[in-house]
Design a protein around this motif. Structure first.
Motif, PDB file in Angstrom:
ATOM      1  N   ARG A 138       0.837  -1.205   0.000  1.00  0.00           N
ATOM      2  CA  ARG A 138       0.000   0.000   0.000  1.00  0.00           C
ATOM      3  C   ARG A 138       0.869   1.251   0.000  1.00  0.00           C
ATOM      4  O   ARG A 138       0.630   2.197  -0.743  1.00  0.00           O
ATOM      5  CB  ARG A 138      -0.938  -0.010   1.226  1.00  0.00           C
ATOM      6  N   TYR A 139       1.915   1.259   0.840  1.00  0.00           N
ATOM      7  CA  TYR A 139       2.836   2.395   0.926  1.00  0.00           C
ATOM      8  C   TYR A 139       3.509   2.624  -0.431  1.00  0.00           C
ATOM      9  O   TYR A 139       3.551   3.750  -0.935  1.00  0.00           O
ATOM     10  CB  TYR A 139       3.894   2.139   2.002  1.00  0.00           C
ATOM     11  N   GLU A 140       4.032   1.558  -1.020  1.00  0.00           N
ATOM     12  CA  GLU A 140       4.734   1.681  -2.307  1.00  0.00           C
ATOM     13  C   GLU A 140       3.801   2.135  -3.421  1.00  0.00           C
ATOM     14  O   GLU A 140       4.205   2.908  -4.289  1.00  0.00           O
ATOM     15  CB  GLU A 140       5.425   0.365  -2.650  1.00  0.00           C
ATOM     16  N   HIS A 141       2.539   1.676  -3.392  1.00  0.00           N
ATOM     17  CA  HIS A 141       1.579   2.114  -4.405  1.00  0.00           C
ATOM     18  C   HIS A 141       1.291   3.612  -4.274  1.00  0.00           C
ATOM     19  O   HIS A 141       1.304   4.342  -5.269  1.00  0.00           O
ATOM     20  CB  HIS A 141       0.284   1.312  -4.292  1.00  0.00           C
ATOM     21  N   LEU A 142       1.047   4.044  -3.039  1.00  0.00           N
ATOM     22  CA  LEU A 142       0.785   5.469  -2.819  1.00  0.00           C
ATOM     23  C   LEU A 142       1.987   6.319  -3.213  1.00  0.00           C
ATOM     24  O   LEU A 142       1.844   7.323  -3.905  1.00  0.00           O
ATOM     25  CB  LEU A 142       0.444   5.740  -1.350  1.00  0.00           C
ATOM     26  N   PHE A 143       3.159   5.919  -2.748  1.00  0.00           N
ATOM     27  CA  PHE A 143       4.370   6.715  -2.958  1.00  0.00           C
ATOM     28  C   PHE A 143       4.860   6.671  -4.405  1.00  0.00           C
ATOM     29  O   PHE A 143       5.302   7.682  -4.938  1.00  0.00           O
ATOM     30  CB  PHE A 143       5.482   6.218  -2.020  1.00  0.00           C
ATOM     31  N   GLY A 144       4.750   5.497  -5.038  1.00  0.00           N
ATOM     32  CA  GLY A 144       5.309   5.340  -6.379  1.00  0.00           C
ATOM     33  C   GLY A 144       4.347   5.570  -7.524  1.00  0.00           C
ATOM     34  O   GLY A 144       4.772   5.837  -8.649  1.00  0.00           O
ATOM     35  N   THR A 145       3.036   5.497  -7.259  1.00  0.00           N
ATOM     36  CA  THR A 145       2.060   5.610  -8.336  1.00  0.00           C
ATOM     37  C   THR A 145       1.102   6.787  -8.128  1.00  0.00           C
ATOM     38  O   THR A 145       1.066   7.718  -8.937  1.00  0.00           O
ATOM     39  CB  THR A 145       1.249   4.302  -8.469  1.00  0.00           C
ATOM     40  N   GLU A 146       0.319   6.727  -7.058  1.00  0.00           N
ATOM     41  CA  GLU A 146      -0.719   7.745  -6.851  1.00  0.00           C
ATOM     42  C   GLU A 146      -0.156   9.142  -6.620  1.00  0.00           C
ATOM     43  O   GLU A 146      -0.626  10.106  -7.208  1.00  0.00           O
ATOM     44  CB  GLU A 146      -1.631   7.349  -5.681  1.00  0.00           C
ATOM     45  N   ARG A 147       0.847   9.246  -5.745  1.00  0.00           N
ATOM     46  CA  ARG A 147       1.387  10.576  -5.419  1.00  0.00           C
ATOM     47  C   ARG A 147       2.021  11.250  -6.640  1.00  0.00           C
ATOM     48  O   ARG A 147       1.713  12.407  -6.935  1.00  0.00           O
ATOM     49  CB  ARG A 147       2.378  10.477  -4.258  1.00  0.00           C
ATOM     50  N   PRO A 148       2.910  10.555  -7.393  1.00  0.00           N
ATOM     51  CA  PRO A 148       3.494  11.217  -8.577  1.00  0.00           C
ATOM     52  C   PRO A 148       2.443  11.634  -9.617  1.00  0.00           C
ATOM     53  O   PRO A 148       2.555  12.701 -10.216  1.00  0.00           O
ATOM     54  CB  PRO A 148       4.437  10.157  -9.154  1.00  0.00           C
ATOM     55  N   ALA A 149       1.414  10.808  -9.813  1.00  0.00           N
ATOM     56  CA  ALA A 149       0.367  11.163 -10.777  1.00  0.00           C
ATOM     57  C   ALA A 149      -0.387  12.403 -10.318  1.00  0.00           C
ATOM     58  O   ALA A 149      -0.710  13.287 -11.125  1.00  0.00           O
ATOM     59  CB  ALA A 149      -0.595   9.989 -10.949  1.00  0.00           C
ATOM     60  N   LEU A 150      -0.635  12.491  -9.016  1.00  0.00           N
ATOM     61  CA  LEU A 150      -1.342  13.639  -8.461  1.00  0.00           C
ATOM     62  C   LEU A 150      -0.493  14.905  -8.542  1.00  0.00           C
ATOM     63  O   LEU A 150      -1.004  15.985  -8.863  1.00  0.00           O
ATOM     64  CB  LEU A 150      -1.738  13.348  -7.009  1.00  0.00           C
ATOM     65  N   VAL A 151       0.794  14.791  -8.288  1.00  0.00           N
ATOM     66  CA  VAL A 151       1.699  15.948  -8.388  1.00  0.00           C
ATOM     67  C   VAL A 151       1.699  16.478  -9.825  1.00  0.00           C
ATOM     68  O   VAL A 151       1.703  17.686 -10.051  1.00  0.00           O
ATOM     69  CB  VAL A 151       3.126  15.576  -7.915  1.00  0.00           C
ATOM     70  N   GLU A 152       1.642  15.571 -10.777  1.00  0.00           N
ATOM     71  CA  GLU A 152       1.600  15.975 -12.190  1.00  0.00           C
ATOM     72  C   GLU A 152       0.315  16.751 -12.497  1.00  0.00           C
ATOM     73  O   GLU A 152       0.352  17.782 -13.170  1.00  0.00           O
ATOM     74  CB  GLU A 152       1.684  14.722 -13.070  1.00  0.00           C
ATOM     75  N   VAL A 153      -0.813  16.288 -11.981  1.00  0.00           N
ATOM     76  CA  VAL A 153      -2.098  16.975 -12.192  1.00  0.00           C
ATOM     77  C   VAL A 153      -2.073  18.348 -11.534  1.00  0.00           C
ATOM     78  O   VAL A 153      -2.532  19.339 -12.115  1.00  0.00           O
ATOM     79  CB  VAL A 153      -3.278  16.128 -11.644  1.00  0.00           C
ATOM     80  N   ILE A 154      -1.527  18.424 -10.325  1.00  0.00           N
ATOM     81  CA  ILE A 154      -1.453  19.704  -9.610  1.00  0.00           C
ATOM     82  C   ILE A 154      -0.579  20.689 -10.380  1.00  0.00           C
ATOM     83  O   ILE A 154      -0.926  21.861 -10.521  1.00  0.00           O
ATOM     84  CB  ILE A 154      -0.926  19.500  -8.170  1.00  0.00           C
ATOM     85  N   SER A 155       0.537  20.218 -10.902  1.00  0.00           N
ATOM     86  CA  SER A 155       1.434  21.090 -11.683  1.00  0.00           C
ATOM     87  C   SER A 155       0.726  21.612 -12.925  1.00  0.00           C
ATOM     88  O   SER A 155       0.830  22.796 -13.262  1.00  0.00           O
ATOM     89  CB  SER A 155       2.693  20.330 -12.095  1.00  0.00           C
ATOM     90  N   TRP A 156       0.005  20.717 -13.595  1.00  0.00           N
ATOM     91  CA  TRP A 156      -0.744  21.125 -14.785  1.00  0.00           C
ATOM     92  C   TRP A 156      -1.802  22.160 -14.407  1.00  0.00           C
ATOM     93  O   TRP A 156      -1.943  23.193 -15.069  1.00  0.00           O
ATOM     94  CB  TRP A 156      -1.399  19.897 -15.414  1.00  0.00           C
ATOM     95  N   ALA A 157      -2.547  21.887 -13.310  1.00  0.00           N
ATOM     96  CA  ALA A 157      -3.616  22.794 -12.882  1.00  0.00           C
ATOM     97  C   ALA A 157      -3.048  24.141 -12.442  1.00  0.00           C
ATOM     98  O   ALA A 157      -3.661  25.186 -12.695  1.00  0.00           O
ATOM     99  CB  ALA A 157      -4.422  22.159 -11.744  1.00  0.00           C
ATOM    100  N   ALA A 158      -1.883  24.153 -11.825  1.00  0.00           N
ATOM    101  CA  ALA A 158      -1.267  25.404 -11.370  1.00  0.00           C
ATOM    102  C   ALA A 158      -0.902  26.285 -12.555  1.00  0.00           C
ATOM    103  O   ALA A 158      -0.922  27.519 -12.458  1.00  0.00           O
ATOM    104  CB  ALA A 158      -0.025  25.104 -10.534  1.00  0.00           C
ATOM    105  N   GLY A 159      -0.599  25.659 -13.670  1.00  0.00           N
ATOM    106  CA  GLY A 159      -0.249  26.419 -14.872  1.00  0.00           C
ATOM    107  C   GLY A 159      -1.446  27.015 -15.585  1.00  0.00           C
ATOM    108  O   GLY A 159      -1.304  27.766 -16.551  1.00  0.00           O
ATOM    109  N   ASN A 160      -2.654  26.720 -15.105  1.00  0.00           N
ATOM    110  CA  ASN A 160      -3.869  27.207 -15.751  1.00  0.00           C
ATOM    111  C   ASN A 160      -4.352  28.547 -15.229  1.00  0.00           C
ATOM    112  O   ASN A 160      -5.480  28.937 -15.486  1.00  0.00           O
ATOM    113  CB  ASN A 160      -5.003  26.182 -15.610  1.00  0.00           C
ATOM    114  N   GLY A 161      -3.541  29.207 -14.447  1.00  0.00           N
ATOM    115  CA  GLY A 161      -3.938  30.546 -13.994  1.00  0.00           C
ATOM    116  C   GLY A 161      -4.368  30.604 -12.552  1.00  0.00           C
ATOM    117  O   GLY A 161      -3.779  29.967 -11.685  1.00  0.00           O
TER     118      GLY A 161
END
Length: 162
Positions: free
Chosen positions: A20-43
């Motif tokens: 569970r830890y490895e899934h959150l840290f290696g999969t879910e968290r990086p994907a979410l950081v990518e979405v946040i970065s994209w959303a932050a660039g939208n103004g």
């Protein structure tokens, strides 16, 4: 600073926690950081739902990662397959019990983090587990449960094969 109590857990329970830890840290968290970065660039971030929701979800994931990390650090692996005295109920035992109404049920005494009553896995610190600890086949144990006092007879005890 208070000392962390050991977190007794079976090898299978620890493996599930680590997965569970490895899934959150290696999969879910990086994907979410990518979405946040994209959303932050939208103004404007104050009215950006993707950004706001993403940050909230990231905090939840980070809290769960911290919790899992603490629990794994405090973990004390106990392999029930290595239990020497298999005639009594100890941590990791798979116990078949019969109640006052002759209803048979099988429970396994496991760590707090791996308990799931619907699957028959009860925490080793639950009232039922406390009553069962140290019992042998044929013993009758009384347990105070939310529904009242119940008696259980130990019908069988087994442990996983080594």
């Amino acid at each position: 600073m208070s000392e962390v109590r050991p977190n007794y857990i079976t090898p299978g329970g620890f493996a599930a926690m680590r997965a569970r830890y490895e899934h959150l840290f290696g999969t879910e968290r990086p994907a979410l950081v990518e979405v946040i970065s994209w959303a932050a660039g939208n103004g404007d971030r104050s009215e950006n739902g993707d950004y706001i929701y993403g940050r909230k979800k990231l905090r939840e994931i980070d809290r769960e990662l911290a919790h899992l990390s603490r629990r794994m650090k405090a973990a004390k692996l106990v392999d029930p397959a290595r239990q020497g005295d298999r005639s009594k109920v100890f941590f990791g035992a798979i116990v078949t019990i019969v109640d006052d109404d002759d209803v048979e049920r099988t429970v396994t005494l496991v760590g707090i983090d791996e308990a799931d009553a619907s699957e028959g896995r009860i925490s080793w610190i639950s009232p039922l587990a406390h009553a069962l600890k140290g019992a042998s086949v044929g013993d009758v144990r009384r347990v105070s449960l939310p529904g009242g006092m119940r008696e259980y007879e130990i019908a069988a005890i087994r442990y996983p094969d080594p």
